[in-house]
Design a protein around this motif. Structure first.
Motif, mmCIF file in Angstrom:
data_model
loop_
_atom_site.group_PDB
_atom_site.id
_atom_site.type_symbol
_atom_site.label_atom_id
_atom_site.label_comp_id
_atom_site.label_asym_id
_atom_site.label_seq_id
_atom_site.Cartn_x
_atom_site.Cartn_y
_atom_site.Cartn_z
ATOM 1 N N LEU A 283 2.984 -2.811 -3.663
ATOM 2 C CA LEU A 283 1.799 -2.082 -3.561
ATOM 3 C C LEU A 283 0.561 -2.710 -3.170
ATOM 4 O O LEU A 283 -0.295 -2.146 -2.107
ATOM 5 C CB LEU A 283 1.549 -1.618 -5.119
ATOM 6 C CG LEU A 283 0.420 -0.651 -5.282
ATOM 7 C CD1 LEU A 283 0.697 0.544 -4.276
ATOM 8 C CD2 LEU A 283 0.488 -0.090 -6.690
ATOM 9 N N MET A 284 0.588 -3.890 -3.640
ATOM 10 C CA MET A 284 -0.899 -4.845 -3.361
ATOM 11 C C MET A 284 -0.770 -4.894 -1.687
ATOM 12 O O MET A 284 -1.921 -4.902 -1.008
ATOM 13 C CB MET A 284 -0.932 -5.840 -4.014
ATOM 14 C CG MET A 284 -0.848 -5.845 -5.438
ATOM 15 S SD MET A 284 -2.247 -4.869 -6.000
ATOM 16 C CE MET A 284 -3.638 -6.002 -5.535
ATOM 17 N N GLY A 285 0.629 -5.117 -1.236
ATOM 18 C CA GLY A 285 0.630 -5.521 0.111
ATOM 19 C C GLY A 285 0.357 -4.348 1.084
ATOM 20 O O GLY A 285 -0.140 -4.293 2.166
ATOM 21 N N LEU A 286 0.906 -3.061 0.457
ATOM 22 C CA LEU A 286 0.736 -1.921 1.157
ATOM 23 C C LEU A 286 -0.754 -1.407 1.225
ATOM 24 O O LEU A 286 -1.155 -0.911 2.459
ATOM 25 C CB LEU A 286 1.386 -0.800 0.541
ATOM 26 C CG LEU A 286 1.852 0.387 1.073
ATOM 27 C CD1 LEU A 286 2.975 0.221 2.334
ATOM 28 C CD2 LEU A 286 2.311 1.421 0.192
ATOM 29 N N ILE A 287 -1.387 -1.714 0.290
ATOM 30 C CA ILE A 287 -2.851 -1.231 0.239
ATOM 31 C C ILE A 287 -3.674 -2.249 1.289
ATOM 32 O O ILE A 287 -4.542 -1.887 1.985
ATOM 33 C CB ILE A 287 -3.608 -1.382 -1.389
ATOM 34 C CG1 ILE A 287 -2.795 -0.669 -2.036
ATOM 35 C CG2 ILE A 287 -5.050 -1.472 -1.171
ATOM 36 C CD1 ILE A 287 -3.448 -0.541 -3.732
ATOM 37 N N ASN A 288 -3.237 -3.348 1.109
ATOM 38 C CA ASN A 288 -3.969 -4.454 2.287
ATOM 39 C C ASN A 288 -3.686 -4.040 3.677
ATOM 40 O O ASN A 288 -4.755 -4.035 4.278
ATOM 41 C CB ASN A 288 -3.352 -5.888 1.963
ATOM 42 C CG ASN A 288 -4.404 -6.670 0.948
ATOM 43 O OD1 ASN A 288 -5.241 -6.312 0.671
ATOM 44 N ND2 ASN A 288 -3.695 -7.702 0.482
ATOM 45 N N ASN A 289 -2.402 -3.721 3.793
ATOM 46 C CA ASN A 289 -2.102 -3.567 5.035
ATOM 47 C C ASN A 289 -2.819 -2.024 5.667
ATOM 48 O O ASN A 289 -3.327 -2.023 6.730
ATOM 49 C CB ASN A 289 -0.415 -3.060 5.351
ATOM 50 C CG ASN A 289 0.018 -3.161 6.625
ATOM 51 O OD1 ASN A 289 0.204 -1.781 7.127
ATOM 52 N ND2 ASN A 289 0.163 -3.924 7.344
ATOM 53 N N GLY A 290 -2.756 -0.941 4.685
ATOM 54 C CA GLY A 290 -3.250 0.356 5.218
ATOM 55 C C GLY A 290 -5.020 0.088 5.030
ATOM 56 O O GLY A 290 -5.619 0.512 6.139
ATOM 57 N N LEU A 291 -5.487 -0.932 4.434
ATOM 58 C CA LEU A 291 -6.985 -1.063 4.634
ATOM 59 C C LEU A 291 -7.317 -1.736 5.935
ATOM 60 O O LEU A 291 -8.259 -1.295 6.598
ATOM 61 C CB LEU A 291 -7.398 -1.748 3.422
ATOM 62 C CG LEU A 291 -7.512 -1.311 1.957
ATOM 63 C CD1 LEU A 291 -7.841 -2.017 1.018
ATOM 64 C CD2 LEU A 291 -8.326 -0.024 2.096
ATOM 65 N N ILE A 292 -6.555 -2.821 6.227
ATOM 66 C CA ILE A 292 -6.587 -3.546 7.565
ATOM 67 C C ILE A 292 -6.336 -2.487 8.624
ATOM 68 O O ILE A 292 -7.545 -2.422 9.622
ATOM 69 C CB ILE A 292 -5.603 -4.560 7.583
ATOM 70 C CG1 ILE A 292 -5.980 -5.837 6.660
ATOM 71 C CG2 ILE A 292 -5.700 -5.049 8.980
ATOM 72 C CD1 ILE A 292 -4.839 -6.906 6.763
ATOM 73 N N LEU A 293 -5.627 -1.717 8.660
ATOM 74 C CA LEU A 293 -5.391 -0.625 9.767
ATOM 75 C C LEU A 293 -6.671 0.541 9.835
ATOM 76 O O LEU A 293 -6.602 0.971 10.866
ATOM 77 C CB LEU A 293 -3.825 -0.055 9.623
ATOM 78 C CG LEU A 293 -2.868 -0.925 9.836
ATOM 79 C CD1 LEU A 293 -1.479 -0.003 9.781
ATOM 80 C CD2 LEU A 293 -2.912 -1.421 11.351
ATOM 81 N N SER A 294 -7.047 0.645 8.564
ATOM 82 C CA SER A 294 -8.272 1.630 8.610
ATOM 83 C C SER A 294 -9.415 0.923 8.868
ATOM 84 O O SER A 294 -10.390 1.680 9.120
ATOM 85 C CB SER A 294 -8.284 2.284 7.073
ATOM 86 O OG SER A 294 -7.207 2.829 6.701
ATOM 87 N N GLY A 295 -9.395 -0.228 9.130
ATOM 88 C CA GLY A 295 -10.600 -0.876 9.525
ATOM 89 C C GLY A 295 -11.565 -1.552 8.722
ATOM 90 O O GLY A 295 -12.585 -2.054 8.908
ATOM 91 N N PHE A 296 -10.868 -1.717 7.312
ATOM 92 C CA PHE A 296 -11.868 -2.422 6.271
ATOM 93 C C PHE A 296 -11.709 -3.741 6.344
ATOM 94 O O PHE A 296 -10.851 -4.532 6.844
ATOM 95 C CB PHE A 296 -11.197 -1.761 4.749
ATOM 96 C CG PHE A 296 -11.509 -0.660 4.525
ATOM 97 C CD1 PHE A 296 -12.577 -0.098 3.852
ATOM 98 C CD2 PHE A 296 -10.658 0.497 5.002
ATOM 99 C CE1 PHE A 296 -13.002 1.161 3.374
ATOM 100 C CE2 PHE A 296 -11.004 1.679 4.683
ATOM 101 C CZ PHE A 296 -12.096 2.104 3.601
ATOM 102 N N SER A 297 -12.717 -4.321 5.946
ATOM 103 C CA SER A 297 -13.132 -5.867 6.275
ATOM 104 C C SER A 297 -12.352 -6.682 5.036
ATOM 105 O O SER A 297 -11.835 -6.056 4.094
ATOM 106 C CB SER A 297 -14.697 -6.351 6.074
ATOM 107 O OG SER A 297 -15.091 -6.069 4.745
ATOM 108 N N THR A 298 -12.194 -7.983 5.035
ATOM 109 C CA THR A 298 -11.517 -8.928 4.074
ATOM 110 C C THR A 298 -12.343 -8.704 2.960
ATOM 111 O O THR A 298 -11.489 -8.799 1.764
ATOM 112 C CB THR A 298 -11.622 -10.258 4.332
ATOM 113 O OG1 THR A 298 -10.821 -10.630 5.681
ATOM 114 C CG2 THR A 298 -10.686 -11.313 3.512
ATOM 115 N N ASN A 299 -13.723 -8.711 2.776
ATOM 116 C CA ASN A 299 -14.234 -8.430 1.595
ATOM 117 C C ASN A 299 -14.090 -7.103 0.912
ATOM 118 O O ASN A 299 -14.003 -7.226 -0.263
ATOM 119 C CB ASN A 299 -15.936 -8.640 1.847
ATOM 120 C CG ASN A 299 -16.395 -9.893 2.285
ATOM 121 O OD1 ASN A 299 -15.582 -10.753 2.190
ATOM 122 N ND2 ASN A 299 -17.404 -9.867 3.291
#
Length: 322
Positions: A283-299
């Protein structure tokens, strides 16, 4: 008849909202959300899901190990630093000795650190949070010292294949590592006497002691499992990245704790779920991946992980108060 139907309906609803199912509902909702919002990207594809597995397998292995420590009523904050030290030890030893010996040396790092943590906690009767916070600082310093802040490359192709870079067709070896670790963790926790004793110690230490269980030995073993799992995660990082660096694993602790907590394992001992920890890490990996593809930053990803941990801890505390 009516009262029977009401009772059956109530039991069904109660079963559906049980705490241990929470992570599965959230996983499905997050998957559905990103599938809809990112339908124009490659989010919902086998290649992307395999990429998530590659990114999260070290987290999954650490989450499985930390589940044992939490089940016994302890927490291990040093696992992130063990990742870096074990990876560096493997990389350095591989330049001097055969690969299997180097791997054993890295695993020994995890075993020894887990043993030291356990002995200090049980001998000094100090909170595991404080002891492992201290050992985390020591291990981080040692990792920086032994290589003078320099990365150590690994050119052994067999090691890199087995510990992260290899694949069988579209299936990464890291997925195999996840499956094997999950099965071993489940069997040890649910099918072996050690697992039953560990849950008994975490749930009611005095009661477990009255039953003749060696609570000290059980808890030390749980910390050895957590630390050794972190050493395996270090090997997987080293194999996937073809090298080791002192920064490996330093940002993983928050993600691992969040994955285990949201997966249904109590932060106060006595209740644990290996499958929940695995799904929580995915779930944590899924959220990270989705946020990256959505353009969210590391912060912004760090903020999301922190919020998830707060929610998981709040749910755990509320349950503990019932």
């Amino acid at each position: 008849m009516l009262s029977s139907l009401k009772s059956t309906s109530w039991l069904s609803a109660s079963t559906l909202i049980r705490r241990e199912y929470f992570v599965y509902y959230v996983f499905f909702l997050v998957l559905l959300f990103f599938t809809v919002t990112l339908h124009e990207s490659a989010f919902f594809s086998l290649a992307n899901f395999m990429n998530i597995i590659r990114q999260t397998t070290p987290i999954t292995i650490m989450a499985i190990g930390l589940t044992f420590a939490l089940a016994g009523g302890h927490i291990d904050l040093s696992i992130g630093s063990v990742v870096a030290l074990s990876a560096l030890v493997a990389a350095v030893l591989m330049q001097l000795v055969p690969m299997p010996v180097a791997v054993c040396g890295a695993l020994l790092v995890g075993v020894v650190i887990g043993l030291i943590n356990g002995l200090l906690i049980e001998w000094l009767k100090v909170s595991s949070l404080l002891i492992t916070l201290g050992t985390m600082g020591v291990i981080t310093g040692v990792s920086r010292q032994i290589t003078n802040l320099e990365s150590v490359p690994i050119i052994d192709s067999s090691f890199n294949f087995l510990f992260g870079s290899g694949s069988f067709g579209p299936i990464s070896v890291l997925l195999i590592w996840t499956i094997v670790a999950s099965l071993i963790g489940y069997v040890v926790l649910r099918k072996l006497r050690y697992g039953r004793h560990l849950l008994a110690v975490g749930g009611n230490e005095s009661g477990a002691r009255a039953m003749g269980i060696n609570t000290v030995k059980i808890r030390i073993a749980s910390l050895v499992i957590a630390s050794t799992s972190a050493a395996i995660a270090g090997l997987l990082y080293a194999g996937r990245l073809h090298g080791a660096r002192y920064t490996l694993g330093e940002a993983d602790l928050l993600t691992v704790i969040a994955a285990v907590a949201i997966g249904g394992t109590s932060l106060f001992g006595g209740r644990a779920s290996i499958l929940g920890a695995v799904i929580g890490s995915w779930l944590m990996g899924l959220i990270n991946n989705g946020l990256i593809l959505s353009g969210f930053s590391t912060n912004e990803q760090m903020i999301a992980r922190g919020l998830i941990l707060i929610v998981a801890v709040a749910i755990g505390v509320k349950e503990q108060q019932k």
